[in-house]
Design a protein around this motif. Structure first.
Motif, PDB file in Angstrom:
ATOM      1  N   THR A 357     -51.931  -6.163   0.627  1.00 59.56           N
ATOM      2  CA  THR A 357     -52.253  -4.898   1.292  1.00 59.56           C
ATOM      3  C   THR A 357     -52.988  -3.966   0.337  1.00 59.56           C
ATOM      4  OG1 THR A 357     -50.321  -5.087   2.741  1.00 59.56           O
ATOM      5  CG2 THR A 357     -51.273  -2.893   2.466  1.00 59.56           C
ATOM      6  N   ASP A 367     -57.653  -4.183   6.749  1.00 57.96           N
ATOM      7  CA  ASP A 367     -56.229  -4.408   6.524  1.00 57.96           C
ATOM      8  C   ASP A 367     -56.048  -5.756   5.833  1.00 57.96           C
ATOM      9  OD1 ASP A 367     -56.655  -6.322   8.548  1.00 57.96           O
ATOM     10  OD2 ASP A 367     -55.891  -4.980  10.102  1.00 57.96           O
ATOM     11  N   ARG A 369     -54.955  -8.466   7.021  1.00 61.83           N
ATOM     12  CA  ARG A 369     -55.424  -9.587   7.842  1.00 61.83           C
ATOM     13  C   ARG A 369     -56.906  -9.853   7.601  1.00 61.83           C
ATOM     14  NH1 ARG A 369     -53.970  -9.585  14.109  1.00 61.83           N
ATOM     15  NH2 ARG A 369     -51.924  -9.794  13.118  1.00 61.83           N
ATOM     16  N   ARG A 372     -57.207 -11.671   4.419  1.00 64.87           N
ATOM     17  CA  ARG A 372     -56.810 -13.056   4.604  1.00 64.87           C
ATOM     18  C   ARG A 372     -57.962 -13.882   5.173  1.00 64.87           C
ATOM     19  NH1 ARG A 372     -51.860 -13.861   8.396  1.00 64.87           N
ATOM     20  NH2 ARG A 372     -53.397 -13.072   9.888  1.00 64.87           N
TER      21      ARG A 372
END
Length: 384
Positions: A357, A367, A369, A372
């Motif tokens: 984060t 964010d 995600r 990722r």
């Protein structure tokens, strides 16, 4: 890029961290009393699982450096003199001849048969930068030793012999033979390299590792008990063809307690890219000062909301179109360069132990995600 000139390293090169560590080890011995350097292989007080502060960028690995340049008409005649010439830049590579020069100075200063293993005592996690963290994040000790072999070019591109044989349910033998062309230098440098590998292995394993056997290429000294004690070896032989140590199967199979598999994947991908960049760069090539400055500006704007082509162009006193033309002339694009800087910064920040984060926020991702998804795209790891 500019063409190589008389000051550009030619032939095999070493990362400057290797030269610094060696200079520190030899300089420390110059004033040491009996017994030499401090005990090694234990974690310094307060140290935890190490994470690198930064990762060298692939394009910054071919800058020239001249260890042996005379000062006031005189070449260095002590390790400390040579150490004073080391560059401050953490990304440069130097000729491997500079390492041989330092060893020659050390051999002139002392005839201590433990010179190599004592000098290696200055190793601490992080002194060899990316290599140290690659090793620390391997799953087992055997794999950590294979990492040293697989990514050896990060530290030294000379044709040295580094390998682990055996170890699958039986003892394994680590060979670490330096090949500079000077047998005397090779003997002490190989003793040093093998000892540093052992001390690193002890650190990342979090326990004492005692070799079953150590073989050195040097002739047997009158007294060699100290050498055996410093290696912690059950047996030590001299006059070997190559410098080796044999480790027990139980030691080689040890899982590394602080290893992070995801971080290891990121670091291995980064290391492969660094080595590929070294191999593909023209001899003596140096990064474009413009691109180097642009990267710094991009990195500074990643998290402040000002990362846009017009904003960065303005910071460089260029129009957006002029910036795009400059990038095209250097074989890249705005989007590709931003992605590359993000990828490098992600590897560095994750290696420092920041949460996903926090890394996402620092790099301007919406964010965790989104970060990722980028990691998957970069093939730098299995994700978050």
């Amino acid at each position: 890029m500019r063409e190589a000139d008389a000051t550009t390293p030619q032939g095999p090169t070493a990362h400057v961290s290797v030269l610094r560590l060696l200079a520190a080890g030899l300089e420390g011995l110059a004033g040491a009393g009996p017994g030499g350097a401090s005990p090694v292989g234990a974690r310094p007080v307060g140290a935890g699982p190490g994470k690198p502060a930064e990762l060298a960028r692939p394009e910054e690995l071919n800058r020239p450096e001249e260890l042996d340049r005379p000062v006031d008409g005189a070449a260095p005649d002590r390790p400390a003199d040579a150490a004073g010439r080391l560059p401050a830049d953490d990304t440069v590579r130097v000729p491997t001849a500079s390492l041989s020069r330092l060893w020659s100075l050390g051999l002139v200063a002392t005839d201590d048969p433990c010179l190599g293993v004592k000098a290696a005592g200055r190793w601490r996690l992080g002194r060899l930068q990316l290599m140290d963290y690659l090793v620390a994040n391997a799953p087992t000790l055997a794999e950590a030793l294979r990492v040293m072999e697989r990514y050896a070019a990060l530290l030294n591109t000379a044709p040295n012999e580094i390998r682990l044989t055996g170890g699958a349910g039986s003892p394994g033998t680590v060979t670490y033979q330096i090949r500079s062309g000077d047998p005397e230098v090779d003997a002490v440098a190989s003793q040093y390299a093998l000892a540093a590998a052992l001390f690193r292995a002890r650190y990342v394993a979090g326990r004492e590792i005692r070799p079953l056997h150590v073989g050195l290429t040097s002739a047997a000294p009158p007294r060699h008990r100290e050498l055996a004690d410093r290696f912690g070896a059950r047996r030590i032989d001299f006059g070997a063809e190559t410098t080796t140590m044999t480790l027990a199967s139980a030691d080689l199979s040890l899982p590394l307690p602080d290893a992070d598999p995801r971080l290891g994947a990121v670091l291995r991908q980064h290391a492969a890219e660094v080595i590929a960049a070294q191999a593909s760069a023209p001899a003596g090539a140096v990064p474009s000062p413009f691109t180097d400055r642009l990267r710094r500006v991009i990195a500074a704007h990643l998290a402040d909301g000002g990362l846009s082509l017009p904003e960065v162009a303005g910071a460089l006193a260029l129009s957006p179109r002029s910036l795009q033309r400059r990038l095209a002339g250097e074989g890249t694009t705005w989007s590709d360069l931003v992605d590359e800087v993000r990828r490098e910064r992600a590897a560095a920040l994750l290696a420092r132990g920041l949460s996903r984060t926090a890394v996402a926020a620092r790099l301007g991702f919406a964010d965790a995600r989104a970060l990722r998804g980028a990691l998957h795209r970069w093939r730098a790891g299995p994700g978050l």
